[in-house]
Design an enzyme around this catalytic site. Structure first.
Site, PDB file in Angstrom:
ATOM      1  N   LYS A 251       0.852  -1.195   0.000  1.00 33.03           N
ATOM      2  CA  LYS A 251       0.000   0.000   0.000  1.00 33.03           C
ATOM      3  C   LYS A 251       0.882   1.237   0.000  1.00 33.03           C
ATOM      4  CE  LYS A 251      -3.995  -1.859   2.486  1.00 33.03           C
ATOM      5  NZ  LYS A 251      -4.987  -1.714   1.404  1.00 33.03           N
ATOM      6  N   ARG A 325      -9.954 -11.730   1.380  1.00 32.18           N
ATOM      7  CA  ARG A 325     -10.772 -12.775   0.765  1.00 32.18           C
ATOM      8  C   ARG A 325     -10.082 -14.133   0.811  1.00 32.18           C
ATOM      9  NH1 ARG A 325     -10.916  -9.467  -4.778  1.00 32.18           N
ATOM     10  NH2 ARG A 325     -10.850  -7.781  -3.244  1.00 32.18           N
TER      11      ARG A 325
HETATM   12  N1  BES Z   1      -8.147  -3.974   3.974  1.00 36.82           N
HETATM   13  C1  BES Z   1      -8.299  -3.560   2.639  1.00 36.82           C
HETATM   14  C2  BES Z   1      -9.629  -2.833   2.382  1.00 36.82           C
HETATM   15  C3  BES Z   1      -9.863  -1.537   3.115  1.00 36.82           C
HETATM   16  C4  BES Z   1      -9.674  -0.336   2.462  1.00 36.82           C
HETATM   17  C5  BES Z   1     -10.334  -1.537   4.397  1.00 36.82           C
HETATM   18  C6  BES Z   1      -9.923   0.849   3.126  1.00 36.82           C
HETATM   19  C7  BES Z   1     -10.589  -0.337   5.060  1.00 36.82           C
HETATM   20  C8  BES Z   1     -10.385   0.849   4.409  1.00 36.82           C
HETATM   21  C9  BES Z   1      -8.228  -4.759   1.701  1.00 36.82           C
HETATM   22  O1  BES Z   1      -7.436  -5.794   2.125  1.00 36.82           O
HETATM   23  C10 BES Z   1      -7.662  -4.243   0.429  1.00 36.82           C
HETATM   24  O2  BES Z   1      -6.554  -3.811   0.428  1.00 36.82           O
HETATM   25  N2  BES Z   1      -8.439  -4.331  -0.658  1.00 36.82           N
HETATM   26  C11 BES Z   1      -8.024  -3.857  -1.906  1.00 36.82           C
HETATM   27  C12 BES Z   1      -8.502  -4.825  -2.953  1.00 36.82           C
HETATM   28  C13 BES Z   1      -7.908  -4.614  -4.310  1.00 36.82           C
HETATM   29  C14 BES Z   1      -6.439  -4.977  -4.289  1.00 36.82           C
HETATM   30  C15 BES Z   1      -8.637  -5.453  -5.313  1.00 36.82           C
HETATM   31  C16 BES Z   1      -8.632  -2.479  -2.149  1.00 36.82           C
HETATM   32  O3  BES Z   1      -9.747  -2.235  -1.710  1.00 36.82           O
HETATM   33  O4  BES Z   1      -7.958  -1.638  -2.739  1.00 36.82           O
HETATM   34 ZN    ZN Z   2      -5.379  -5.575   1.601  1.00 34.31          ZN
END
Ligand code: BES
Ligand code: ZN
Ligand code: ZN
Length: 476
Positions: A251, A325
């Site tokens: 991230k 997931r």
């Molecule tokens: N934990 C995150 C989702 C999230 C985002 C939770 C903001 C709380 C606040 C999840 O694991 C994630 O990173 N999802 C990605 C998925 C993508 C790579 C398809 C996302 O939402 O960007």
């Molecule tokens: Zn994530």
């Protein structure tokens, strides 16, 4: 905070300060009315004004809707926190209308929540609150029961908020397992904690790989509450990612800040078991929490890896940040293999930023195959005040998970509809016989916010808990 019902007129309760919710200033004395009108007190809701001559704290509230009542009492406590006042009284009748005791109590407790574990000076006030009711013995008993139930649920919400607000250096999978273990102090609660050896032996490679680069061992937590005569059997699966760096699909900057919230689904599941066992309700509830830290390192799982999950399906990893997931895939499989005759299977997870994009951040995105079940959740949403919205599945989006080399990929080839494709991914881990009994709750938005909103303070909110208990009322 100690909240008691007093079967007396408000003026006969021997406490100096009174909190009063104002819909208008019309029924006030001339002086007070003038004073408040001069500062445009009623121009908007949730203004506070303390009249030190009368010892009254006024809160403006233009519409006496349930949610506004909660916010009004939240604001009152927030105001009183910064004063020397540590006891106050409230008339259950405000503006000639009897308020719901549940709404008053929720507002007060939420207003009193504070997470100051990391502050050098900790100041938590222990308020004494007295609520005036004028009731028959029978009605007083009913109100007291309702209040007790509300206090139990609010206490569990505080427990959940503390978990989510705790920092990743202090709160890792083993700590989550320890907290789950503490719930076994309640009657009829058991907890099993499985380590990485168990995950290996049971081919739970999707979950195992997410936590592989962490110095903290992953834990699969299985809490169960089994009272004697049960109405139905419910499984709750929670994402317990104690920190989400994104893994090798790292991230960036602000995207990582606040990712301690990624355990919120698991924490709410724990909060629900905490509350339901204290309430002694006649439902068998299982809480399965996948507690894992998603880190980087030489042994980290990689984009391009293919993982074989415990239901035998193979997953091409296209993004290591779509780790939730993967964890849930194995947890859902574990639940269906180890628990028989499930009536409802729900998962709660901070799964996608896309759900925030879709609904704006204050709403839980709910997805599943059963319209009937979604209707029940909609009803529970209205009763609890927790906002939910529904997103529809379609085959075209499901096709976006096609993989050239495995059964499917873990992310969609198209970034649009990300909350839906994440849920469609999960649906591949739901056996046919449970398809209509399953719902997915994406709580990425409302479970944690970097702002105060309504009657929630900065940070964790414990979302999902009040919604769940309102849902139970519908299946009795
Ligand atoms: N934990 C995150 C989702 C999230 C985002 C939770 C903001 C709380 C606040 C999840 O694991 C994630 O990173 N999802 C990605 C998925 C993508 C790579 C398809 C996302 O939402 O960007
Ligand atoms: Zn994530
Ligand atoms: Zn995550």
């Amino acid at each position: 905070m100690n909240i008691s019902l007093i079967n007396k007129k408000i003026k006969d309760i021997d406490v100096l300060v009174e909190v009063v919710i104002l819909k208008s200033t019309n029924h006030l004395g001339k002086n007070e009315k003038e004073l408040l009108d001069n500062i445009f007190f009623m121009k908007k809701s949730f203004n506070t004004y303390f009249n030190s001559l009368e010892n009254r704290l006024y809160v403006s509230c233009l519409k006496l809707k349930k949610e506004n009542i909660k916010t009004a009492f939240y604001k009152a406590v927030q105001f009183l926190k910064n004063t020397k006042i540590d006891s106050f009284k409230i008339d259950i009748i405000q503006n000639e209308k009897e308020l719901n005791i549940k709404d008053i109590a929720e507002g007060l407790i939420f207003g009193n929540y504070e997470f100051n574990n990391y502050k050098s000076s900790k100041s938590k006030k222990d308020f004494q609150v007295f609520i005036s009711i004028e009731k028959s013995k029978k009605d007083e008993k009913k109100l007291q029961k309702l209040l007790n139930e509300t206090l139990i649920i609010c206490n569990s919400i505080d427990f959940t908020k503390d978990i989510v607000n705790s920092t990743p250096e202090d709160y890792y999978p083993q700590i989550m397992a320890n907290d789950a273990m503490k719930i076994t102090l309640n009657e009829n609660v058991e907890c099993k904690v499985f380590d990485e050896n168990y995950l290996k032996q049971n081919s739970m490679n999707a979950m195992l790989n997410v936590g592989i680069a962490s110095r903290h061992e992953s834990k699969l937590i299985h809490l169960s509450y089994k009272p004697k005569n049960v109405i139905s059997k419910i499984v709750l699966v929670g994402k317990g990612v104690t920190y989400d760096t994104g893994g090798l699909s790292l991230k960036r900057e602000s995207g990582m800040v606040s990712m301690k919230c990624d355990k919120a689904g698991g924490a709410s599941v724990m909060g629900i078991i905490h509350a339901i066992s204290a309430l002694k309700l006649p439902f068998e509830v299982h809480g399965i929490v996948g507690a894992v830290e998603n880190m980087i390192g030489g042994n980290a799982y990689k984009p391009d890896d293919v993982l074989k999950a415990s239901n035998g399906k193979t997953i091409e990893v296209t993004n290591t940040d779509a780790e939730g997931r993967l964890v849930l895939a194995d947890c859902l499989t574990y639940a269906q293999k180890n628990i028989e005759n499930i009536d409802y299977i729900f998962d709660l997870a901070t799964l996608t930023g896309a759900s925030i994009g879709a609904f704006g951040g204050y709403t839980t995105a709910v997805m599943g195959f059963s319209e009937k079940l979604k209707k029940k959740i909609e009803k529970a949403s209205k009763k609890s005040g927790e906002l939910v919205g529904f997103l529809p599945f379609n085959d075209y989006l499901e096709n976006k998970l096609e993989s050239k080399i495995a059964d499917f990929t873990n992310t969609s080839s198209n970034k649009n509809g990300g909350a839906i494709t994440a849920s469609l991914f999960l649906s591949k881990f739901i056996e046919d016989k449970y398809k209509k009994k399953w719902l997915h709750f994406d709580i990425a938005g409302p479970s944690y916010r970097q702002e105060n909103w309504g009657y929630y303070s900065y940070g964790a909110t414990g979302v999902g808990i009040r919604l769940f208990f309102r849902f139970l009322e519908d299946i009795k």
